[in-house]
Design a protein around this motif. Structure first.
Motif, mmCIF file in Angstrom:
data_model
loop_
_atom_site.group_PDB
_atom_site.id
_atom_site.type_symbol
_atom_site.label_atom_id
_atom_site.label_comp_id
_atom_site.label_asym_id
_atom_site.label_seq_id
_atom_site.Cartn_x
_atom_site.Cartn_y
_atom_site.Cartn_z
ATOM 1 N N PHE A 137 23.011 -25.501 10.006
ATOM 2 C CA PHE A 137 21.906 -26.496 9.718
ATOM 3 C C PHE A 137 21.716 -27.357 10.601
ATOM 4 O O PHE A 137 22.118 -27.309 11.705
ATOM 5 C CB PHE A 137 22.595 -27.352 8.545
ATOM 6 C CG PHE A 137 23.813 -28.318 8.796
ATOM 7 C CD1 PHE A 137 23.689 -29.431 9.531
ATOM 8 C CD2 PHE A 137 25.313 -27.685 8.429
ATOM 9 C CE1 PHE A 137 24.785 -30.073 9.737
ATOM 10 C CE2 PHE A 137 26.316 -28.440 8.675
ATOM 11 C CZ PHE A 137 25.929 -29.849 9.454
ATOM 12 N N THR A 138 20.300 -27.841 10.398
ATOM 13 C CA THR A 138 19.684 -28.589 11.304
ATOM 14 C C THR A 138 19.181 -29.992 11.025
ATOM 15 O O THR A 138 19.083 -30.075 9.568
ATOM 16 C CB THR A 138 18.379 -27.975 11.491
ATOM 17 O OG1 THR A 138 18.736 -26.527 12.050
ATOM 18 C CG2 THR A 138 17.513 -28.537 12.864
ATOM 19 N N LYS A 139 19.279 -30.902 11.695
ATOM 20 C CA LYS A 139 18.832 -32.123 11.516
ATOM 21 C C LYS A 139 17.674 -32.349 10.604
ATOM 22 O O LYS A 139 16.731 -31.658 10.973
ATOM 23 C CB LYS A 139 18.555 -33.086 12.702
ATOM 24 C CG LYS A 139 18.289 -34.533 12.552
ATOM 25 C CD LYS A 139 18.405 -35.244 13.651
ATOM 26 C CE LYS A 139 17.689 -36.666 13.849
ATOM 27 N NZ LYS A 139 17.766 -37.228 14.939
ATOM 28 N N GLY A 140 17.726 -33.123 9.476
ATOM 29 C CA GLY A 140 16.532 -33.234 8.670
ATOM 30 C C GLY A 140 16.710 -32.378 7.420
ATOM 31 O O GLY A 140 15.855 -32.460 6.468
ATOM 32 N N ARG A 168 29.923 -26.050 16.525
ATOM 33 C CA ARG A 168 29.794 -27.147 17.177
ATOM 34 C C ARG A 168 28.780 -28.061 16.444
ATOM 35 O O ARG A 168 27.688 -27.408 15.952
ATOM 36 C CB ARG A 168 29.452 -27.158 18.585
ATOM 37 C CG ARG A 168 28.145 -26.245 18.587
ATOM 38 C CD ARG A 168 27.544 -26.077 20.178
ATOM 39 N NE ARG A 168 26.726 -24.852 20.132
ATOM 40 C CZ ARG A 168 26.823 -23.812 20.988
ATOM 41 N NH1 ARG A 168 27.968 -23.572 21.690
ATOM 42 N NH2 ARG A 168 26.012 -22.968 20.745
ATOM 43 N N THR A 169 28.781 -29.336 16.360
ATOM 44 C CA THR A 169 27.554 -30.157 15.796
ATOM 45 C C THR A 169 27.215 -31.020 16.958
ATOM 46 O O THR A 169 27.715 -31.322 18.139
ATOM 47 C CB THR A 169 28.125 -31.193 14.936
ATOM 48 O OG1 THR A 169 29.266 -31.931 15.185
ATOM 49 C CG2 THR A 169 28.624 -30.438 13.574
ATOM 50 N N ARG A 229 21.473 -31.593 25.176
ATOM 51 C CA ARG A 229 21.891 -31.884 23.883
ATOM 52 C C ARG A 229 23.358 -32.589 24.041
ATOM 53 O O ARG A 229 23.941 -32.515 25.083
ATOM 54 C CB ARG A 229 22.212 -30.719 22.906
ATOM 55 C CG ARG A 229 23.228 -29.775 23.293
ATOM 56 C CD ARG A 229 23.245 -28.581 22.361
ATOM 57 N NE ARG A 229 23.815 -27.488 22.924
ATOM 58 C CZ ARG A 229 23.361 -26.150 22.644
ATOM 59 N NH1 ARG A 229 22.882 -26.213 21.265
ATOM 60 N NH2 ARG A 229 24.243 -25.379 22.995
ATOM 61 N N ARG A 230 23.540 -33.642 23.249
ATOM 62 C CA ARG A 230 24.875 -34.060 23.081
ATOM 63 C C ARG A 230 25.628 -33.367 22.035
ATOM 64 O O ARG A 230 25.214 -33.042 20.897
ATOM 65 C CB ARG A 230 24.876 -35.486 22.513
ATOM 66 C CG ARG A 230 24.328 -36.741 23.742
ATOM 67 C CD ARG A 230 24.001 -36.407 24.639
ATOM 68 N NE ARG A 230 23.659 -36.123 26.087
ATOM 69 C CZ ARG A 230 23.438 -36.807 27.042
ATOM 70 N NH1 ARG A 230 23.456 -38.098 26.936
ATOM 71 N NH2 ARG A 230 23.346 -36.331 28.321
ATOM 72 N N ILE A 231 27.027 -32.974 22.245
ATOM 73 C CA ILE A 231 27.745 -32.388 21.225
ATOM 74 C C ILE A 231 28.694 -33.561 20.734
ATOM 75 O O ILE A 231 29.349 -34.162 21.309
ATOM 76 C CB ILE A 231 28.474 -31.250 21.943
ATOM 77 C CG1 ILE A 231 27.443 -30.097 22.571
ATOM 78 C CG2 ILE A 231 29.603 -30.820 21.048
ATOM 79 C CD1 ILE A 231 28.071 -28.770 22.670
ATOM 80 N N GLU A 239 25.910 -25.469 14.629
ATOM 81 C CA GLU A 239 26.186 -23.868 15.115
ATOM 82 C C GLU A 239 27.363 -23.339 15.136
ATOM 83 O O GLU A 239 28.068 -24.019 15.516
ATOM 84 C CB GLU A 239 24.749 -23.707 16.003
ATOM 85 C CG GLU A 239 24.891 -24.302 17.216
ATOM 86 C CD GLU A 239 23.714 -23.980 18.214
ATOM 87 O OE1 GLU A 239 22.550 -23.957 17.618
ATOM 88 O OE2 GLU A 239 24.003 -23.880 19.387
ATOM 89 N N THR A 240 27.070 -21.990 15.406
ATOM 90 C CA THR A 240 28.305 -21.433 15.675
ATOM 91 C C THR A 240 28.439 -21.260 17.252
ATOM 92 O O THR A 240 27.619 -21.306 17.710
ATOM 93 C CB THR A 240 28.699 -19.832 15.244
ATOM 94 O OG1 THR A 240 27.421 -19.268 15.774
ATOM 95 C CG2 THR A 240 28.367 -19.849 13.548
#
Lengths: 189, 189
Positions: free
Chosen positions: A14-17, A32-33, A42-44, A67-68
């Motif tokens: 899923f994606t932000k928003g 990972r998110t 990006r920040r994990i 995402e995986t």
DNA sequence: CGGCCGTTTGAAATTGTTCAATGTACGTGG
DNA sequence: CCACGTACATTGAACAATTTCAAACGGCCG
């Protein structure tokens, strides 16, 4: 409870928003998110392993993306149904609250980690993965160095340098690039 | 709902390891949550202002400590009662979940903050306080520099230097040591 | 075998820390 | 009301850690 979904590596879940209709449980693999911020890397926020739940938010929209890392299978759980079940049963309330506060606890630990030196961050990261995969001294790293860097708040170069230094002080040894063995107990130089 | 408790500044509310029978809502003043770690200075997880809830954990014991910054009043809420109420009512479920995930969201923002440069951390910190106190351009800082440092993951000296630099670039101006005015919109040098 | 992606290494530049000292505000007691 | 003490805040200079930019290395797939 919920349907099982199989996914290849590096696949968005899923994606932000997006509307946060579901949350998930990892059955196999690694998730990972993260957030993509301002052109930067990006920040994990977290990695999830089999048994872990992720993606639960009270808000109508996801505030972060997931995402995986490797090919994985996840169980997709309906948030709404779970919440109305909770409204009938203390066990259900506990279930939800437990997921949320476990996540919170992890986030707080991550906060602490981010204020330590590079070597300590690495070691703590390995220890954490080791614990969560109830494995022995050998730890398998499903993610590339850049993911470790984004999670640990360091650059790839610093991660790499820290690793070689940990090797040289024989705090760890690397079997392959994706597999380390931890000396027990860990003593930092 | 719950009894009201008035406290002087720097007064413990709960300590890591204590049974977590209650959680709290700030009515006035300012609260901080923290951990004391290995002889070092403490790490502050969050500050709470009027309207905020804090201290909710699924676990039987508190994992962190909380105390007042300034003299404050807090409403003490029974966790058990709130959970059994949630088991009868979706509104109650939402209430609990909302508190937990709000906390989580804050913790994630804090994570992001900890990976920025010192100046940016300061500015973001001020912005956050400004937002949460729905105030105008003037922001009042209830806590000493050392608390800001422990929250921002910096030393007191770095905080102080960053402040004077922000002053010199007229990004902010300091009315007193505990009161800043932010230039809108903020532009970093 | 060649190319590519991920990893490692090096040297210089930057950023934050440490240690040490000075400054400043505020409450207490004389 | 002022002087003093204490806690908080700022400043400086040397030092340490991490980042940046640049280049080399390594394994894996076509």
């Amino acid at each position: 409870m919920g349907i099982l979904i199989s996914l290849p590596g590096n696949k968005k879940i899923f994606t932000k928003g997006e509307p946060s209709e579901y949350f998930y449980k990892v059955e196999s693999g690694c998730i990972r998110t993260y957030s993509d911020l301002d052109g930067d890397r990006r920040r994990i926020y977290a990695f999830y392993f089999p048994g872990d739940h992720f993606g639960l938010e009270a808000c109508e929209e996801h505030g972060i993306s997931a995402e995986t890392v490797t090919s994985s299978s996840v169980r997709r759980i309906e948030k709404k149904a779970t919440m109305s079940r909770a409204a009938r049963d203390v066990v259900g309330v506990n279930f939800l609250l437990h997921i949320a506060t476990t996540e919170l606890q992890r986030s707080r630990n991550h906060n602490l980690l981010l204020r330590k030196g590079a070597h300590e961050r690495l070691v703590e990261f390995f220890r954490e993965i080791q614990k969560r995969n109830q494995s022995q001294s050998e730890v398998d790293l499903p993610m590339p160095r850049s993911d470790m860097a984004d999670y640990l708040g360091l650059t790839v170069e610093t991660v790499s340098r820290a690793l070689t230094r940990l090797k040289n002080t024989s705090t760890i040894s690397m079997l392959t690039h994706r597999r380390v063995s931890l000396r027990d107990p860990i003593v930092l130089n």
